[in-house]
Design a protein around this motif. Sequence first.
Motif, PDB file in Angstrom:
ATOM      1  N   GLN A  82       1.345  -1.592  -0.122  1.00 49.65           N
ATOM      2  CA  GLN A  82      -0.134   0.286  -0.084  1.00 49.65           C
ATOM      3  C   GLN A  82       0.964   1.185  -0.067  1.00 49.65           C
ATOM      4  O   GLN A  82       0.133   2.488  -0.705  1.00 49.65           O
ATOM      5  CB  GLN A  82      -0.847   0.382   1.334  1.00 49.65           C
ATOM      6  CG  GLN A  82      -2.081   0.986   1.222  1.00 49.65           C
ATOM      7  CD  GLN A  82      -2.821   0.530   2.856  1.00 49.65           C
ATOM      8  OE1 GLN A  82      -2.932   0.402   3.364  1.00 49.65           O
ATOM      9  NE2 GLN A  82      -3.471   2.067   2.472  1.00 49.65           N
ATOM     10  N   SER A  83       2.258   1.545   1.154  1.00 48.80           N
ATOM     11  CA  SER A  83       2.805   2.030   0.770  1.00 48.80           C
ATOM     12  C   SER A  83       4.089   1.979  -0.172  1.00 48.80           C
ATOM     13  O   SER A  83       4.822   3.291   0.126  1.00 48.80           O
ATOM     14  CB  SER A  83       3.201   2.418   2.092  1.00 48.80           C
ATOM     15  OG  SER A  83       4.489   1.086   2.548  1.00 48.80           O
ATOM     16  N   TYR A  84       4.109   1.515  -1.289  1.00 48.63           N
ATOM     17  CA  TYR A  84       4.676   1.354  -2.254  1.00 48.63           C
ATOM     18  C   TYR A  84       5.937   1.012  -0.957  1.00 48.63           C
ATOM     19  O   TYR A  84       6.890   0.283  -2.234  1.00 48.63           O
ATOM     20  CB  TYR A  84       5.171   1.851  -3.047  1.00 48.63           C
ATOM     21  CG  TYR A  84       3.976   3.380  -3.285  1.00 48.63           C
ATOM     22  CD1 TYR A  84       3.378   3.371  -2.868  1.00 48.63           C
ATOM     23  CD2 TYR A  84       4.145   4.904  -2.988  1.00 48.63           C
ATOM     24  CE1 TYR A  84       2.057   3.757  -3.357  1.00 48.63           C
ATOM     25  CE2 TYR A  84       2.993   5.668  -2.769  1.00 48.63           C
ATOM     26  CZ  TYR A  84       2.031   5.619  -3.911  1.00 48.63           C
ATOM     27  OH  TYR A  84       0.981   6.347  -3.973  1.00 48.63           O
ATOM     28  N   ALA A  85       6.734   0.947  -0.377  1.00 49.17           N
ATOM     29  CA  ALA A  85       7.727   0.577   0.381  1.00 49.17           C
ATOM     30  C   ALA A  85       8.725   0.270  -0.697  1.00 49.17           C
ATOM     31  O   ALA A  85       9.859  -0.476  -0.389  1.00 49.17           O
ATOM     32  CB  ALA A  85       7.365  -0.679   0.922  1.00 49.17           C
ATOM     33  N   LEU A  86       9.235   1.403  -1.778  1.00 46.98           N
ATOM     34  CA  LEU A  86      10.298   1.485  -2.243  1.00 46.98           C
ATOM     35  C   LEU A  86      11.007   1.559  -1.366  1.00 46.98           C
ATOM     36  O   LEU A  86      11.314   2.234  -0.383  1.00 46.98           O
ATOM     37  CB  LEU A  86      10.423   2.582  -3.031  1.00 46.98           C
ATOM     38  CG  LEU A  86       8.943   2.577  -3.708  1.00 46.98           C
ATOM     39  CD1 LEU A  86       8.945   3.691  -4.691  1.00 46.98           C
ATOM     40  CD2 LEU A  86       9.141   1.338  -5.109  1.00 46.98           C
ATOM     41  N   TYR A  87      12.672   1.470  -1.569  1.00 53.69           N
ATOM     42  CA  TYR A  87      13.691   1.618  -0.664  1.00 53.69           C
ATOM     43  C   TYR A  87      14.772   2.959  -1.640  1.00 53.69           C
ATOM     44  O   TYR A  87      15.044   3.152  -1.996  1.00 53.69           O
ATOM     45  CB  TYR A  87      15.162   0.653  -1.060  1.00 53.69           C
ATOM     46  CG  TYR A  87      14.689  -0.850  -1.051  1.00 53.69           C
ATOM     47  CD1 TYR A  87      13.572  -1.524   0.472  1.00 53.69           C
ATOM     48  CD2 TYR A  87      14.637  -1.270  -2.115  1.00 53.69           C
ATOM     49  CE1 TYR A  87      13.180  -2.671   0.102  1.00 53.69           C
ATOM     50  CE2 TYR A  87      14.891  -3.118  -2.023  1.00 53.69           C
ATOM     51  CZ  TYR A  87      13.450  -3.480  -1.196  1.00 53.69           C
ATOM     52  OH  TYR A  87      13.254  -4.701  -0.946  1.00 53.69           O
ATOM     53  N   GLN A 133      11.389  11.247  -6.816  1.00 49.66           N
ATOM     54  CA  GLN A 133      11.464  12.310  -7.440  1.00 49.66           C
ATOM     55  C   GLN A 133      10.516  11.493  -8.047  1.00 49.66           C
ATOM     56  O   GLN A 133      10.043  12.402  -9.698  1.00 49.66           O
ATOM     57  CB  GLN A 133      13.013  12.141  -7.878  1.00 49.66           C
ATOM     58  CG  GLN A 133      13.780  12.773  -7.474  1.00 49.66           C
ATOM     59  CD  GLN A 133      15.156  12.636  -8.444  1.00 49.66           C
ATOM     60  OE1 GLN A 133      15.514  11.376  -8.284  1.00 49.66           O
ATOM     61  NE2 GLN A 133      16.124  13.747  -8.552  1.00 49.66           N
ATOM     62  N   LEU A 134       9.377  11.009  -7.398  1.00 44.05           N
ATOM     63  CA  LEU A 134       8.651  10.209  -8.849  1.00 44.05           C
ATOM     64  C   LEU A 134       6.886  10.812  -8.325  1.00 44.05           C
ATOM     65  O   LEU A 134       7.300  11.370  -6.819  1.00 44.05           O
ATOM     66  CB  LEU A 134       8.478   8.706  -8.918  1.00 44.05           C
ATOM     67  CG  LEU A 134       9.844   8.015  -8.828  1.00 44.05           C
ATOM     68  CD1 LEU A 134       9.580   6.423  -9.295  1.00 44.05           C
ATOM     69  CD2 LEU A 134      10.087   8.318 -11.117  1.00 44.05           C
ATOM     70  N   SER A 135       5.729  10.827  -8.757  1.00 43.91           N
ATOM     71  CA  SER A 135       5.061  10.955  -8.745  1.00 43.91           C
ATOM     72  C   SER A 135       4.035   9.432  -7.873  1.00 43.91           C
ATOM     73  O   SER A 135       4.437   8.724  -8.472  1.00 43.91           O
ATOM     74  CB  SER A 135       3.634  11.568  -9.198  1.00 43.91           C
ATOM     75  OG  SER A 135       3.992  10.111 -10.974  1.00 43.91           O
ATOM     76  N   GLY A 136       3.158   9.603  -6.996  1.00 46.69           N
ATOM     77  CA  GLY A 136       2.245   9.021  -6.909  1.00 46.69           C
ATOM     78  C   GLY A 136       2.270   7.475  -7.582  1.00 46.69           C
ATOM     79  O   GLY A 136       2.721   6.240  -7.381  1.00 46.69           O
ATOM     80  N   GLY A 137       1.614   7.731  -8.239  1.00 46.10           N
ATOM     81  CA  GLY A 137       1.427   6.644  -9.812  1.00 46.10           C
ATOM     82  C   GLY A 137       2.680   6.315 -10.238  1.00 46.10           C
ATOM     83  O   GLY A 137       2.884   4.548 -10.274  1.00 46.10           O
ATOM     84  N   GLN A 138       3.922   6.774 -10.592  1.00 43.72           N
ATOM     85  CA  GLN A 138       5.028   6.230 -11.041  1.00 43.72           C
ATOM     86  C   GLN A 138       5.466   5.134 -10.084  1.00 43.72           C
ATOM     87  O   GLN A 138       6.260   4.726  -9.904  1.00 43.72           O
ATOM     88  CB  GLN A 138       6.714   7.179 -11.440  1.00 43.72           C
ATOM     89  CG  GLN A 138       5.204   8.259 -12.786  1.00 43.72           C
ATOM     90  CD  GLN A 138       6.066   9.273 -12.581  1.00 43.72           C
ATOM     91  OE1 GLN A 138       7.175  10.367 -12.074  1.00 43.72           O
ATOM     92  NE2 GLN A 138       6.902   9.680 -13.967  1.00 43.72           N
ATOM     93  N   ARG A 139       5.115   5.691  -8.484  1.00 42.58           N
ATOM     94  CA  ARG A 139       6.046   5.272  -7.390  1.00 42.58           C
ATOM     95  C   ARG A 139       5.341   3.963  -7.409  1.00 42.58           C
ATOM     96  O   ARG A 139       6.068   2.919  -7.188  1.00 42.58           O
ATOM     97  CB  ARG A 139       5.852   6.214  -6.377  1.00 42.58           C
ATOM     98  CG  ARG A 139       6.833   6.560  -5.906  1.00 42.58           C
ATOM     99  CD  ARG A 139       6.409   8.056  -4.639  1.00 42.58           C
ATOM    100  NE  ARG A 139       7.398   9.154  -4.616  1.00 42.58           N
ATOM    101  CZ  ARG A 139       6.974   9.237  -3.611  1.00 42.58           C
ATOM    102  NH1 ARG A 139       6.783   9.284  -2.243  1.00 42.58           N
ATOM    103  NH2 ARG A 139       7.505  10.672  -4.014  1.00 42.58           N
ATOM    104  N   GLN A 140       3.606   3.578  -7.422  1.00 40.84           N
ATOM    105  CA  GLN A 140       3.371   2.492  -7.193  1.00 40.84           C
ATOM    106  C   GLN A 140       3.909   1.613  -8.914  1.00 40.84           C
ATOM    107  O   GLN A 140       4.103   0.351  -8.561  1.00 40.84           O
ATOM    108  CB  GLN A 140       1.765   3.029  -7.542  1.00 40.84           C
ATOM    109  CG  GLN A 140       1.232   1.540  -6.717  1.00 40.84           C
ATOM    110  CD  GLN A 140       2.092   0.835  -5.829  1.00 40.84           C
ATOM    111  OE1 GLN A 140       2.794  -0.128  -5.925  1.00 40.84           O
ATOM    112  NE2 GLN A 140       0.937   0.848  -5.007  1.00 40.84           N
ATOM    113  N   ARG A 141       4.152   1.822  -9.731  1.00 41.47           N
ATOM    114  CA  ARG A 141       4.358   0.829 -10.617  1.00 41.47           C
ATOM    115  C   ARG A 141       5.810   0.601 -10.772  1.00 41.47           C
ATOM    116  O   ARG A 141       6.110  -0.146 -11.223  1.00 41.47           O
ATOM    117  CB  ARG A 141       4.201   2.041 -12.287  1.00 41.47           C
ATOM    118  CG  ARG A 141       3.452   2.259 -12.957  1.00 41.47           C
ATOM    119  CD  ARG A 141       2.949   2.713 -14.273  1.00 41.47           C
ATOM    120  NE  ARG A 141       4.204   3.302 -15.214  1.00 41.47           N
ATOM    121  CZ  ARG A 141       3.706   5.007 -15.136  1.00 41.47           C
ATOM    122  NH1 ARG A 141       2.781   5.026 -14.442  1.00 41.47           N
ATOM    123  NH2 ARG A 141       4.533   5.316 -16.141  1.00 41.47           N
ATOM    124  N   VAL A 142       6.594   1.145 -10.120  1.00 36.48           N
ATOM    125  CA  VAL A 142       7.611   0.916  -9.219  1.00 36.48           C
ATOM    126  C   VAL A 142       7.774   0.007  -8.844  1.00 36.48           C
ATOM    127  O   VAL A 142       8.361  -1.428  -8.765  1.00 36.48           O
ATOM    128  CB  VAL A 142       9.244   1.967  -8.847  1.00 36.48           C
ATOM    129  CG1 VAL A 142      10.537   1.551  -8.606  1.00 36.48           C
ATOM    130  CG2 VAL A 142       9.158   3.069  -9.957  1.00 36.48           C
TER     131      VAL A 142
END
Lengths: 357, 310, 294
Positions: A82-87, A133-142
Amino acid sequence: MSNVSIRNLCVSLGGNRIIENLDLDVIESEFLVLLGPSGCGKSTLLHSIAGLIDVADGSIAIGGEDMTWADPADRRIGMVFQSYALYPTMSVEGNMSFGLRIGGTPKAEIERRVKRAAEILHLEPLLKRKPSQLSGGQRQRVAIGRALVREADVLLFDEPLSNLDAKLRAELRRELKLLHRKLRSTMIYVTHDQVEAMTLATRIVVMQGGKIQQIGTPESVYSKPDNLFVAGFLGAPGMNFLNGTLACDRSMVRFAAGQVDLDVSNYAFKHEPRHDMTVVLGIRPEQIQIGDQGNLTGVVSLVEPMGNHEIVWIDYCGHSLAAIVQEMREFKADDRVRFSVDAAKISIFDQFDEARL
Amino acid sequence: MRAKLRLLRLLRLLRLLRLLRRKSMPYAALLPMALIVLVGYLGTVLWSLKVSMSSSRTFPAHDFVGLTQYARLFGNERWLQSLENLALYGVLFIVACLVIGFLLAVFIDQKVAGEGVLRTVFLYPYAMSFVATGLVWQWLLNPGNGIQQAVRLWGYADFEFDWIVDQDKVMYTIVIATVWQASGLVMAILLAGLRGIDEEIWKAARIDGIPTWRVYLSIVLPMLGPSVGTAFVLLFTAVVKLFDSVVAMTQGGPGIASEVPAKFIMDHLFGRANIALASAGSIMLLLTVTILVAPFMYARSRAAHRKASQ
Amino acid sequence: MNATVTRARRNTRLDPARIGIYAFLVSAAAFFLLPLYIMLVTSVKPMDEIRLGNIFALPLSFTMEPWQTAWSSACTGVDCEGIRGGFWNSLAIVAPSTVLSILIGALNGYALSFWRARGAGLLFGILMMGAFIPVQVMIYPLVQILAALHLFSSLPGIILIHVIFGMPVMTLLFRNYYASIPEELFKAARIDGGGFFRIFLQLMLPMSTPIIIVAAIMQVTGIWNDYILGLVFAGRENLPMTVQLNNVINTTTGVRLYNVNMAATILTSLVPLSIYLVSGRWFVRGIAAGAVKG
C-alpha cells in the motif's frame, strides 16, 4: 503461473484469532480479489500467503508445493504494498534489481528482467531517478516493477491503489487489468474498494470477521449475494432492505410488511419457503423501475442527480427506497410515482441466519 | 458641531494608538531575544575577535596587533598539543559513539524482552554530569585502586591497565569515559529513527530475500541519514566543548598529555591571565566549528526547503 | 529448493541468533551499569576495606558514614561543610533559570510562529547558529558585561547566563511545537478578538503542557549538570553542586576518601538521575526535539 491452495488456515495476531479454519483455492492465472471492510482479515490472509505472518495452524501450498513455513523469498511470489515500500535511497533501477543482486542472479539476466519490467510499465525514462522524485502513480508502478522482475508465479497486491487520488486510481486500475491479460500470472489483490473489486476480479472473495462470506464472479456476488452482509457491503447506494414475513398460499408466495404486499412467486428460492417465515427482502436500486405501468405507488422524497444518472428516493409505505434512473427525467420532491420491482431479480434472506433463501 | 468633530478626531487617534500597540506587541515580546542575540551572541563573538587582536594580558588593552596572538598561539606547545589531543579524541569519540549507538539501537530493535529496561540502562549515563561520571571513571581507571588492582587481586599479577597515568594513552581513557556516557544518546536518536521506518519496507525486503544485516546496511542505514546527521552534530559540539571530563579525570595531565583547547582557553583566561591569547584560541575553536558544521546545516536547510516545496 | 526451506522457521524464540542478540545486549548493559555499581558499592565501604580490597567486591562491613560526611562535612580546601551547600545553591540556580528560560522560550516560539514580526526570522537564524558557538568564545566578554552590570559572581548573574545559553534550544523547541498547531486555531482566536498576550496566556500556554514538561526536563538536568558556567559566573557564595563536587574530590590536601567521594558523586547525580528515571520517554523526547536543529 501457479495455483494457491489454502487449507484449514488459522492465524493469530497478538493473541487474537484473526482467521479461523479458512479454506481457499486460487485458480491458476486468475485475478482473485479479497474484498471486505477494514479489520476483516483480508490483509492478514494475504500476508500469510506471502509468509510475512506466521500461521498458527493449517497449510498453504503454492504451485502444488507446501510453502507453509517457507521463507517469503522462496515462495515464488512478488508483492506490492500500500505504501509502495520503495527503498528510498536507491534509484528505480536499484529498487527493482536489489533483490536479484542479493540472490546472485547473473548480471545479464538482471538487466534483461529490469528492461522488460520497465518496458511493460513505461518506466524506461525514470530508471535513474530516486523514489522521492517520482509521483504517486509512478512510485506504484515501480513497486509493481519490483514484483515483476522476480518473475514470480503469484503476484500479491495489498491495497496498492488506496494512496492515490481518484483519477490516478482509475488509470492504474486499467493498467493492472491489462497487465494481468498480458502476463496471465496468478494475482491476489486485497482491497476495500468495491469498484476495484468489481472491475478487476475474475473472482471476488468477500470477507468479514476472518471468514469467507462468498466467493464468486463479480456478477454473481453482486446480483446473488449469499447473505445479508455481502448484499449490504456491495453496491452504492446500497441495497434496499425491507423486513417482513412470507405468506405461502399454494403456488403463490407473497411478501408482507405492514402495508407492503409484494408477489414474489417468481423468485428462485434455494430452499422451500415456509409460511410466516420472517425474512429480509433486498432490492438493488437499479431494479426499481419507475414508470406509469408500475403496480406500486410512492412519493418522491429526494432526488440526487449524478450527471449520467440520478438516484430517486421514494417513500413507500413508510420505507425509504433508493432507485437509480438512467435517463434523466424530471422528478421533483413530493411527486407521486408508480414503480415496479422484478421479483426474479431480488434477494430474500432468512432474518435469523441472514442466509439467502 | 465642532465638539463632535473633535471627538471624532480623538477617537481616530485612539484607534490608531491601539493599532500601533497591537502591531508593536510582537516586537516588544521579542525584545529580550533580540538583546540576547545581538549582545549575548553576536556582540560577544565580535568582542572576542577584537580582544584576540589586541595585546591584552590580565586587563584588556585597546590596541590592535593584528594576528600576533594567533602566531603566538600556533607557536605554543601546549596549544598544539591540545589541538592534536582534540583531533584524536574527536575522531575516536564520534566514531565509537556512532558505531556503538547504532549497534545498540539495532539489537534493541530485534523485539527483545525488557526493551524498556535496556534503554533506560544505556541512556542513564547521559543524564549525569560529565564531572560526576569523569570522577567515577577516574576512580575506576586509577591503577592503584581501580580495575588494574582488582584484576591483579584476582590472580593476574602482571595485569596492566594504567592508561590514565600514561602520557601516550591518557586520551583513550577520556574517550572510554565519554563514549560510555554519550553512546546511549546515539542509541536513543537512532532507535527513534528505526522506529520511524515504514514496516512495509521490511516486508518488501523479506519478499526480495534480503538478509537482515544487509537490510540494515544497505537500506535502513542510508534512510537513517538525517538521524545520523543529528547525532553527529550533537557529538561534534560535545567534542569542541570537551572540558568538564578532562578537569574531573586528569586535569590535563599527566604533564600536558590530556590538555584540550577548551581547557587551554579557560586556563589562560583565568589562571594565566593572557586574555588575548585565550580569545585567539576561542576564535580558532569557533572557526573549526563553523567549517565543520556549516556544510551540514546548509545541506539540512536545503533538504528542508526541498521537502517544503514538494 | 523447497524441501530445505519447508518447516525452516517455526520456533524463532531461541535460535543461536537470538542467543547472540541477548548475549550482546546483556554484556553491554553490564558495561553500562558497572560504574554505577562501583559507585554504590564504594560509597558504603569503610576506607581500610577500600585500600586493601577489590573495587568490584561487595562491602564486608556496610556503613552510611561516607554519605553523611559527603553531605555535611567533606572538605574543599579549608572549608569542611560537605556538599550540601552546593545542593541548595544548585536548587537556587536551577529553579529560576528553568522557569525564566521556558517562559522566554515559549514567548519567542509563539511570536516567531504566529506573528510575522519583521527581522524575527533573521534573529532566529543567528540564534540557531549561536547554539554552536563554543562557550569559551563568549565567556570573557560576558564576564565583562556582567561585571559592568554588577551581576558578576551573583545569583541573578548566573541565572541570566543560563537564560542566555538556554535560549536557542528553548526557542527552537517551542517554535517547532507551535508550528505543529494549526494556524486556523490562532486565526479563530484573532477573530474572537484576542490580543498578543491574551492568546499567548489563555490559549497557547495551556496547550503547551507536553512541551513545557520536555523543556523543564531538559533545562533542569542541563543546568544541574553544568560545570563551567557555574564555575565562572556563580561566585564563591553560589557555587553549584558540580563545582563543589569537583573541589571535594580533586582537593589536594589530606588523604583521599574514596568512599566519601563516591557518595558525593551519587548525591550530585541524584537529581538528574531521578528526573531521568521518572520521566523516561519524556527525556528521550527532549533529546529528539532539541536535536532537530535547523
